[in-house]
Design a protein around this motif. Structure first.
Motif, mmCIF file in Angstrom:
data_model
loop_
_atom_site.group_PDB
_atom_site.id
_atom_site.type_symbol
_atom_site.label_atom_id
_atom_site.label_comp_id
_atom_site.label_asym_id
_atom_site.label_seq_id
_atom_site.Cartn_x
_atom_site.Cartn_y
_atom_site.Cartn_z
ATOM 1 N N GLU A 68 0.811 -1.205 0.000
ATOM 2 C CA GLU A 68 0.000 0.000 0.000
ATOM 3 C C GLU A 68 0.857 1.273 0.000
ATOM 4 O OE1 GLU A 68 -3.435 -0.651 2.384
ATOM 5 O OE2 GLU A 68 -3.998 1.452 2.286
ATOM 6 N N PHE A 69 1.977 1.256 0.720
ATOM 7 C CA PHE A 69 2.734 2.502 0.901
ATOM 8 C C PHE A 69 3.891 2.722 -0.069
ATOM 9 C CE2 PHE A 69 0.336 2.945 4.718
ATOM 10 C CZ PHE A 69 0.368 4.303 5.003
ATOM 11 N N VAL A 70 4.553 1.659 -0.468
ATOM 12 C CA VAL A 70 5.771 1.856 -1.271
ATOM 13 C C VAL A 70 5.501 2.620 -2.577
ATOM 14 C CG1 VAL A 70 7.636 0.652 -2.500
ATOM 15 C CG2 VAL A 70 7.062 0.019 -0.149
ATOM 16 N N PRO A 71 4.365 2.383 -3.237
ATOM 17 C CA PRO A 71 4.106 3.172 -4.457
ATOM 18 C C PRO A 71 4.028 4.679 -4.199
ATOM 19 C CG PRO A 71 2.615 1.287 -4.336
ATOM 20 C CD PRO A 71 3.338 1.347 -3.028
ATOM 21 N N MET A 92 9.515 -2.394 4.409
ATOM 22 C CA MET A 92 9.411 -0.981 4.000
ATOM 23 C C MET A 92 10.700 -0.211 4.272
ATOM 24 S SD MET A 92 5.533 0.159 5.065
ATOM 25 C CE MET A 92 5.798 1.910 4.750
ATOM 26 N N PHE A 93 11.452 -0.630 5.307
ATOM 27 C CA PHE A 93 12.670 0.119 5.638
ATOM 28 C C PHE A 93 13.704 0.094 4.511
ATOM 29 C CE2 PHE A 93 11.067 -0.498 10.026
ATOM 30 C CZ PHE A 93 11.010 0.842 10.384
ATOM 31 N N GLY A 94 13.568 -0.895 3.635
ATOM 32 C CA GLY A 94 14.540 -0.956 2.540
ATOM 33 C C GLY A 94 13.973 -0.447 1.231
ATOM 34 N N ALA A 95 12.777 0.150 1.277
ATOM 35 C CA ALA A 95 12.080 0.364 0.006
ATOM 36 C C ALA A 95 11.541 1.772 -0.238
ATOM 37 C CB ALA A 95 10.932 -0.640 -0.098
ATOM 38 N N MET A 96 11.783 2.707 0.684
ATOM 39 C CA MET A 96 11.221 4.052 0.456
ATOM 40 C C MET A 96 12.291 5.134 0.654
ATOM 41 S SD MET A 96 7.361 3.714 2.036
ATOM 42 C CE MET A 96 6.707 5.163 1.218
ATOM 43 N N PRO A 97 13.280 5.144 -0.231
ATOM 44 C CA PRO A 97 14.402 6.074 -0.026
ATOM 45 C C PRO A 97 13.996 7.537 -0.026
ATOM 46 C CG PRO A 97 14.488 5.038 -2.206
ATOM 47 C CD PRO A 97 13.450 4.315 -1.421
ATOM 48 N N LYS A 98 12.850 7.869 -0.632
ATOM 49 C CA LYS A 98 12.473 9.289 -0.729
ATOM 50 C C LYS A 98 11.511 9.716 0.373
ATOM 51 C CE LYS A 98 12.600 8.917 -5.686
ATOM 52 N NZ LYS A 98 11.466 8.315 -6.355
ATOM 53 N N THR A 99 11.267 8.846 1.318
ATOM 54 C CA THR A 99 10.300 9.164 2.379
ATOM 55 C C THR A 99 10.968 8.999 3.741
ATOM 56 O OG1 THR A 99 8.617 8.195 0.961
ATOM 57 C CG2 THR A 99 7.998 8.578 3.260
ATOM 58 N N PRO A 100 10.836 9.998 4.624
ATOM 59 C CA PRO A 100 11.366 9.773 5.965
ATOM 60 C C PRO A 100 10.545 8.708 6.689
ATOM 61 C CG PRO A 100 10.714 12.092 5.665
ATOM 62 C CD PRO A 100 10.228 11.329 4.473
ATOM 63 N N GLU A 141 17.674 -5.453 23.424
ATOM 64 C CA GLU A 141 18.170 -6.544 22.569
ATOM 65 C C GLU A 141 17.303 -6.679 21.317
ATOM 66 O OE1 GLU A 141 20.597 -8.783 22.407
ATOM 67 O OE2 GLU A 141 21.670 -8.173 24.209
ATOM 68 N N LEU A 142 15.993 -6.597 21.495
ATOM 69 C CA LEU A 142 15.073 -6.694 20.355
ATOM 70 C C LEU A 142 15.261 -5.477 19.436
ATOM 71 C CD1 LEU A 142 11.229 -7.429 20.674
ATOM 72 C CD2 LEU A 142 12.124 -5.831 19.043
ATOM 73 N N PHE A 143 15.285 -4.291 20.047
ATOM 74 C CA PHE A 143 15.398 -3.055 19.256
ATOM 75 C C PHE A 143 16.691 -3.081 18.432
ATOM 76 C CE2 PHE A 143 13.082 -0.769 23.025
ATOM 77 C CZ PHE A 143 11.900 -1.396 22.687
ATOM 78 N N LYS A 144 17.767 -3.481 19.101
ATOM 79 C CA LYS A 144 19.070 -3.466 18.444
ATOM 80 C C LYS A 144 19.123 -4.466 17.294
ATOM 81 C CE LYS A 144 22.874 -1.577 17.912
ATOM 82 N NZ LYS A 144 24.180 -1.721 18.471
ATOM 83 N N GLU A 145 18.505 -5.624 17.514
ATOM 84 C CA GLU A 145 18.499 -6.645 16.461
ATOM 85 C C GLU A 145 17.895 -6.068 15.171
ATOM 86 O OE1 GLU A 145 17.423 -11.212 16.779
ATOM 87 O OE2 GLU A 145 15.580 -10.060 16.683
ATOM 88 N N VAL A 146 16.807 -5.322 15.322
ATOM 89 C CA VAL A 146 16.150 -4.732 14.155
ATOM 90 C C VAL A 146 17.034 -3.632 13.552
ATOM 91 C CG1 VAL A 146 14.117 -3.465 13.351
ATOM 92 C CG2 VAL A 146 13.880 -5.228 15.123
ATOM 93 N N LEU A 147 17.541 -2.751 14.406
ATOM 94 C CA LEU A 147 18.320 -1.603 13.912
ATOM 95 C C LEU A 147 19.573 -2.045 13.160
ATOM 96 C CD1 LEU A 147 17.922 0.637 17.086
ATOM 97 C CD2 LEU A 147 17.034 1.185 14.806
ATOM 98 N N GLU A 148 20.096 -3.200 13.547
ATOM 99 C CA GLU A 148 21.348 -3.675 12.928
ATOM 100 C C GLU A 148 21.128 -4.422 11.619
ATOM 101 O OE1 GLU A 148 23.223 -6.009 15.965
ATOM 102 O OE2 GLU A 148 24.476 -4.322 16.588
ATOM 103 N N GLU A 149 19.887 -4.800 11.331
ATOM 104 C CA GLU A 149 19.640 -5.576 10.117
ATOM 105 C C GLU A 149 20.027 -4.758 8.882
ATOM 106 O OE1 GLU A 149 18.680 -8.625 9.657
ATOM 107 O OE2 GLU A 149 17.659 -9.279 11.485
ATOM 108 N N ASP A 150 20.512 -5.448 7.878
ATOM 109 C CA ASP A 150 20.958 -4.761 6.665
ATOM 110 C C ASP A 150 19.863 -4.841 5.597
ATOM 111 O OD1 ASP A 150 22.349 -3.569 4.645
ATOM 112 O OD2 ASP A 150 24.177 -4.739 4.948
ATOM 113 N N THR A 151 19.343 -3.672 5.197
ATOM 114 C CA THR A 151 18.294 -3.661 4.166
ATOM 115 C C THR A 151 18.876 -3.832 2.764
ATOM 116 O OG1 THR A 151 18.423 -1.298 3.696
ATOM 117 C CG2 THR A 151 17.007 -1.960 5.542
ATOM 118 N N TRP A 152 20.165 -3.534 2.614
ATOM 119 C CA TRP A 152 20.845 -3.548 1.310
ATOM 120 C C TRP A 152 20.280 -2.501 0.349
ATOM 121 C CZ3 TRP A 152 25.059 -6.288 -0.674
ATOM 122 C CH2 TRP A 152 25.642 -7.210 0.218
#
Ligand code: BDP
Length: 715
Positions: free
Chosen positions: A358-361, A390-398, A421-432
């Motif tokens: 719904e959002f990426v477009p 979504m974190f890896g897919a909307m470069p033009k949107t904050p 620990e949970l928060f950090k696990e997510v923040l460290e993931e690589d979206t590429w």
């Protein structure tokens, strides 16, 4: 004589029970126990000199007085001049040319909320200077300085230069106007709406102090399932009273905007975001709010999600809705936080894919002052989820991160789970997104795509319980969220260490084992609730306890069965290419890893794959045996947590020691409940015995299925 003995006994009782109800959070400011260190602090701190006398600087002074009285046993003398060993604080505009020249290069490195803490020698005087570009920056520096003492660090040769990496660092309170808190497990709302604006509870001030001490700079006061009434004239007065309390602490207030408010409050026939009258209504309402609260932060909106009204009710889309409100608040520098937590019952294939679809477009179509607020994972705050695509897919949107600090799906307020620990696990993931190293943290802090506006939100775990969070241990999650919002690259270990020292003790016999206990606690909860990528198998409505059997709810994607799909052949949700292909929403480097059962991390195995019960795990065990052993491991970990804590009595006041002991026992019982109920349920399909090492269930499956909790909190 008898009287003396009596008094002595009374005195001893008082010492032994040394009451501490946890209200003071991590701002305990206990006397520094190490005498040599305390003497060193005292010899380096002879007086305080403040530059400026704004409300914020006065608050900072109060905090220093409170801090030193506790930590050193006496407040410091306030001095009008700067002599040797004076602690000097104030914003850069007040610094003497001499001091300024010594600090300029550091000041150049910070942003408007940053600070510098530096040991400086001027005209034979050895001073410590705390400064920043703004008074709030100075306040953050003051809290940082106090934390150095609280954590027993050296204050010699200081050279600390620090700034927050994310602009908007807010708590989201899911608090209703009747003071119930949606998914709140620490009592009722701390906002006493009825008695506002006249009565200012001291809690509001302590709430602001606590938040400022960890760098939180905003609070959304009301539930995302919004009530239009908060925008009425009477309530704006109440909100203003809170904003006035929070302002000196650098905290802005925000409100949730119910999209249909123009109808409900304004008497209009529509809330269509393109309708002229509707736009005018929002303009007038916004003007009214800003007249009362000139630094009002803006609106948070949950639209067309779980029955909430939104632009789609009028044939418009999320961009139309968000941009209309964004234009209305823009003249006042306000922002709109527009949530991406949307999913529809009309798309039964895979709920995990819907927000992205719904959002990426819309990438690039939102106004500059809109932040799209995205939950950390694509379903809903589960004990473990892969990062939201979504974190890896909307470069033009904050994109603004939304974490849940309240433990809706992680044992409410009784289970000790250290969420950094949970928060950090997510923040460290690589979206590429832009090649290797495009971590979620870099998306959120804006460095990956040079974002002008950045934000992070945490759904608060705060209520009116005396210790704020229901369970003292869970204060660590409020603290940890704030610290990570300031710097998403901080290590959970650092956060746990700081929090334990500030909250309880600097004794290493306490710190080392309890720190390890906290760091292990997140994996424990995943193990005893949802190991190997299982998710959304909690009981319905209140979400308390296990309910993998639930399959009769009206919307397909509300049923646990929809998520685990267990049958005789196997278990798990096939989101790979052969299934819903949710993996395709990630960049190919990530998608390929998740897609292939060989490379998919086992922690996400059943999130992405449906596998037979005899599928072989990396450790050689069958899926069934491995799953059962994980459940048992979770229980064992909680037993270890109990054992660790039981040895901590000498280091903790009686009140908090006992409280935490009781909660850990509940956690152990509930971990066993999860293990037994889930394994009995899945065993019907696997048809296998429990492997050696897994305890037999205490009850039958029917027993677990019969349990009902009509009054479980937070629902
Ligand atoms: C779900 C909660 C629900 C919230 C919703 C949301 O169960 O109470 O309203 O998220 O985030 O997790 O909007």
């Amino acid at each position: 004589m008898l009287k003396k003995v009596f008094l002595l006994v009374l005195f001893c009782i008082c010492i032994n029970t040394s009451a501490n109800n946890g209200y003071k959070l991590w701002l305990q400011y206990k006397l520094v126990e190490n005498e040599a260190l305390r003497a060193n602090y005292v010899s380096n701190l002879k007086a305080i000199h403040a530059f400026g006398d704004s409300e914020t600087i006065n608050m900072a002074m109060n905090e220093l007085d409170l801090g030193f009285s506790g930590l050193l046993g006496t407040p410091l003398k306030h001095s009008k001049t700067i002599n040797n060993k004076t602690l000097v604080f104030g914003s850069e505009s007040f610094l003497s040319t001499q001091l300024k020249s010594k600090l300029q290069s550091d000041l150049n490195k910070i942003n408007s909320e940053g600070f510098v803490i530096k040991s400086v020698q001027v005209a034979g005087n050895q001073n410590i200077v705390i400064t920043g570009k703004t008074d709030v920056g100075v306040l953050y520096g003051v809290y940082h300085f106090l934390r150095l003492l609280q954590t027993n660090q050296s204050i010699e040769n200081l050279n600390i230069v620090d700034s927050p990496k994310i602009d908007i660092r807010v708590l989201n309170h899911w608090d209703n106007l009747d003071r119930t808190v949606e998914r709140g497990y620490a009592g009722f709302s701390i906002w006493d709406w009825h008695r506002l604006p006249g009565y200012i509870d001291k809690r509001y001030i302590d709430y602001a102090r606590a938040n400022a001490s960890i760098g939180i700079n905003g609070t959304v006061l009301t539930n995302v399932n919004a009530n239009a009434y908060i925008l009425s004239e009477a309530y704006i007065e109440k909100v203003k009273a809170l904003a006035d309390v929070f302002r000196p602490y650098g905290i802005k207030v925000y409100l949730t905007a119910r999209f249909s408010a123009p109808i409900e409050l304004g008497g209009l026939k529509t809330a269509d975001p393109l309708d002229k009258e509707v736009i005018q209504w929002w303009k007038d309402k916004t003007a009214e709010i800003y007249k009362a609260i000139p630094d009002f932060g803006g609106f948070l909106v949950k639209a067309n999600s779980e029955g909430q009204p939104g632009p789609q009710n009028y044939g418009r889309n999320h961009v139309d809705g968000a941009n209309m409100l964004a234009e209305v608040v823009a003249p006042y520098n306000g922002i709109v936080m527009w949530r991406a937590f949307v999913y529809s019952e009309h798309d039964p294939e895979d709920r995990a894919k819907q927000a992205y679809d719904e959002f990426v477009p819309y990438d690039g179509q939102f106004k500059d002052n809109v932040l799209v607020q995205v939950k950390n994972g694509a379903i809903d705050f589960q004990p473990r989820e892969p990062f939201h695509p979504m974190f890896g897919a909307m470069p033009k949107t904050p994109l603004m991160m939304e974490f849940q600090i309240t433990q809706e799906y992680l044992g409410f307020s009784t289970h000790t789970v250290f969420l950094p620990e949970l928060f950090k696990e997510v923040l460290e993931e690589d979206t590429w997104q832009k090649g290797k190293g495009s971590t979620v943290a870099k998306v959120v802090d804006g460095t990956l795509s040079n974002k002008k506006l950045t934000g992070i939100a945490g759904v608060a775990n705060i209520g009116n319980d005396i210790n704020w969070t229901g369970n003292t241990m869970l204060q660590a999650n409020w603290y940890g969220y704030g610290r990570l919002a300031w710097n998403p690259y901080l290590e959970p270990k650092t956060i746990a260490d700081e929090w334990l020292r500030c909250t309880f003790s600097n004794n290493s016999n306490f710190i080392n084992p309890v720190e390890q206990m906290l760091l292990d606690s997140r994996e424990a909860v995943v193990n005893y609730m949802t190991p190997l990528g299982l998710h959304h198998i909690m009981d319905t409505g209140h979400h308390y306890g296990p309910g993998p059997w639930v399959s009769d709810l009206s919307r397909p994607e509300w049923n646990p069965k929809y998520y685990h799909k267990a049958d005789k052949l196997g278990v798990g949700f096939d989101r790979s290419k052969s299934g819903s292909h949710a993996t395709g929403q990630y960049k190919s480097e990530v998608a390929n890893v998740f897609d292939n059962v060989e490379t998919c991390p086992e922690k996400y195995l059943l999130w992405f794959h449906h596998l037979p019960w005899d599928y072989k795990l990396k450790n050689g065990k069958s899926l069934w045996d491995g799953m059962a052993l994980k459940y048992q491991e979770g229980v064992n970990q909680v037993a270890d947590m109990n054992a660790t804590w039981s040895k901590m009595k000498p280091y903790v006041d009686a009140e908090r020691y006992h409280e935490i002991s009781m909660f850990l026992k509940i956690q152990l019982n509930e971990a066993k409940w999860w293990r037994d109920a889930c394994l009995l349920y899945f065993q019907q399909f696997s048809g296998e015995d429990l492997p050696a090492g897994v305890e037999s269930p205490a009850h039958t499956l029917e027993y677990y299925q019969s349990l009902k909790f009509p009054y479980a909190p937070g629902n």
